[in-house]
Write an enzyme that holds these catalytic residues in place. Structure first.
Site, mmCIF file in Angstrom:
data_model
loop_
_atom_site.group_PDB
_atom_site.id
_atom_site.type_symbol
_atom_site.label_atom_id
_atom_site.label_comp_id
_atom_site.label_asym_id
_atom_site.label_seq_id
_atom_site.Cartn_x
_atom_site.Cartn_y
_atom_site.Cartn_z
ATOM 1 C CG ASP A 30 40.182 -39.189 104.005
ATOM 2 O OD1 ASP A 30 39.345 -38.935 103.122
ATOM 3 O OD2 ASP A 30 41.360 -38.749 103.983
ATOM 4 C CB ILE A 31 44.970 -41.636 103.491
ATOM 5 C CG1 ILE A 31 46.341 -42.240 103.757
ATOM 6 C CG2 ILE A 31 45.071 -40.431 102.582
ATOM 7 C CD1 ILE A 31 46.964 -42.911 102.525
ATOM 8 C CD GLN A 93 34.223 -37.121 92.038
ATOM 9 O OE1 GLN A 93 33.388 -36.481 91.398
ATOM 10 N NE2 GLN A 93 34.269 -38.441 92.040
ATOM 11 C CG HIS A 99 34.904 -40.542 97.620
ATOM 12 N ND1 HIS A 99 35.249 -40.350 96.297
ATOM 13 C CD2 HIS A 99 35.299 -39.427 98.277
ATOM 14 C CE1 HIS A 99 35.843 -39.173 96.176
ATOM 15 N NE2 HIS A 99 35.879 -38.586 97.363
ATOM 16 C CG HIS A 101 34.360 -37.107 102.360
ATOM 17 N ND1 HIS A 101 35.721 -37.055 102.574
ATOM 18 C CD2 HIS A 101 34.187 -36.875 101.033
ATOM 19 C CE1 HIS A 101 36.338 -36.781 101.431
ATOM 20 N NE2 HIS A 101 35.436 -36.670 100.475
HETATM 21 P P1 5GP Z 1 37.462 -35.937 97.453
HETATM 22 O O1 5GP Z 1 38.220 -34.635 97.508
HETATM 23 O O2 5GP Z 1 37.638 -36.633 96.131
HETATM 24 O O3 5GP Z 1 36.020 -35.823 97.873
HETATM 25 O O4 5GP Z 1 38.096 -36.831 98.578
HETATM 26 C C1 5GP Z 1 39.113 -37.756 98.357
HETATM 27 C C2 5GP Z 1 39.548 -38.244 99.709
HETATM 28 O O5 5GP Z 1 40.277 -39.448 99.535
HETATM 29 C C3 5GP Z 1 40.458 -37.274 100.458
HETATM 30 O O6 5GP Z 1 39.858 -36.941 101.715
HETATM 31 C C4 5GP Z 1 41.764 -38.051 100.611
HETATM 32 O O7 5GP Z 1 42.385 -37.825 101.859
HETATM 33 C C5 5GP Z 1 41.310 -39.495 100.470
HETATM 34 N N1 5GP Z 1 42.315 -40.380 99.905
HETATM 35 C C6 5GP Z 1 43.055 -40.170 98.787
HETATM 36 N N2 5GP Z 1 43.861 -41.212 98.541
HETATM 37 C C7 5GP Z 1 43.618 -42.125 99.530
HETATM 38 C C8 5GP Z 1 44.155 -43.422 99.811
HETATM 39 O O8 5GP Z 1 45.025 -43.962 99.113
HETATM 40 N N3 5GP Z 1 43.668 -44.060 100.921
HETATM 41 C C9 5GP Z 1 42.717 -43.500 101.718
HETATM 42 N N4 5GP Z 1 42.319 -44.221 102.788
HETATM 43 N N5 5GP Z 1 42.184 -42.279 101.476
HETATM 44 C C10 5GP Z 1 42.637 -41.601 100.395
#
Ligand code: 5GP
Ligand code: ZN
Length: 115
Positions: A30-31, A93, A99, A101
């Site tokens: 994760d970034i 989301q 995805h 985590h």
């Molecule tokens: P969500 O909130 O959708 O469950 O999680 C999205 C996750 O994607 C976040 O933890 C965010 O840090 C990660 N993320 C968003 N953009 C990127 C990216 O370009 N590269 C990577 N490696 N992670 C990303």
């Protein structure tokens, strides 16, 4: 889904720190890591969210769960981990490609939800 961020990462068009790859899924760091270990596991095919998943996605979604422990241990979360899949706006989301985590490290992750 040509423009989907995680489809593009899956195709290698956007760089990511890849930690696992097979014919169905891949995983990358994760970034913005929330814990010392914070990995995202994605299906290589586009599935928008678990709200759009169908019977045909059973194998790939199962694979995401089956490879999780190996990825966590490889990354140094040897005593367990937490797996989280956020779905839709209620689930928080942000990226509309399924995805999972994997979060962990050497310290317990803590309570499941903030109160
Ligand atoms: P969500 O909130 O959708 O469950 O999680 C999205 C996750 O994607 C976040 O933890 C965010 O840090 C990660 N993320 C968003 N953009 C990127 C990216 O370009 N590269 C990577 N490696 N992670 C990303
Ligand atoms: Zn996608």
């Amino acid at each position: 889904m040509q423009d989907c961020l995680f489809c593009r990462i899956g195709r290698g068009e956007i760089p990511a720190s890849k930690v696992y790859d097979d014919e169905l899924v891949m995983a990358f760091k994760d970034i913005q890591p929330q814990r010392p270990v914070h990995i995202l596991v994605i299906p290589k095919k586009h599935i928008t969210s678990l709200a759009e998943a169908t019977e045909a996605d059973t194998e790939v979604l199962g694979r995401m769960l089956v490879v999780a422990n190996r990825i966590a241990v490889d990354q140094g979360s040897t005593g367990g981990f937490r797996s989280i899949i956020n779905t839709g706006h209620i689930g928080g989301q942000e990226v509309m490609h399924v995805h999972m985590h994997i979060v962990g490290g050497q310290e317990p992750v803590g309570p499941m939800l903030k109160r």
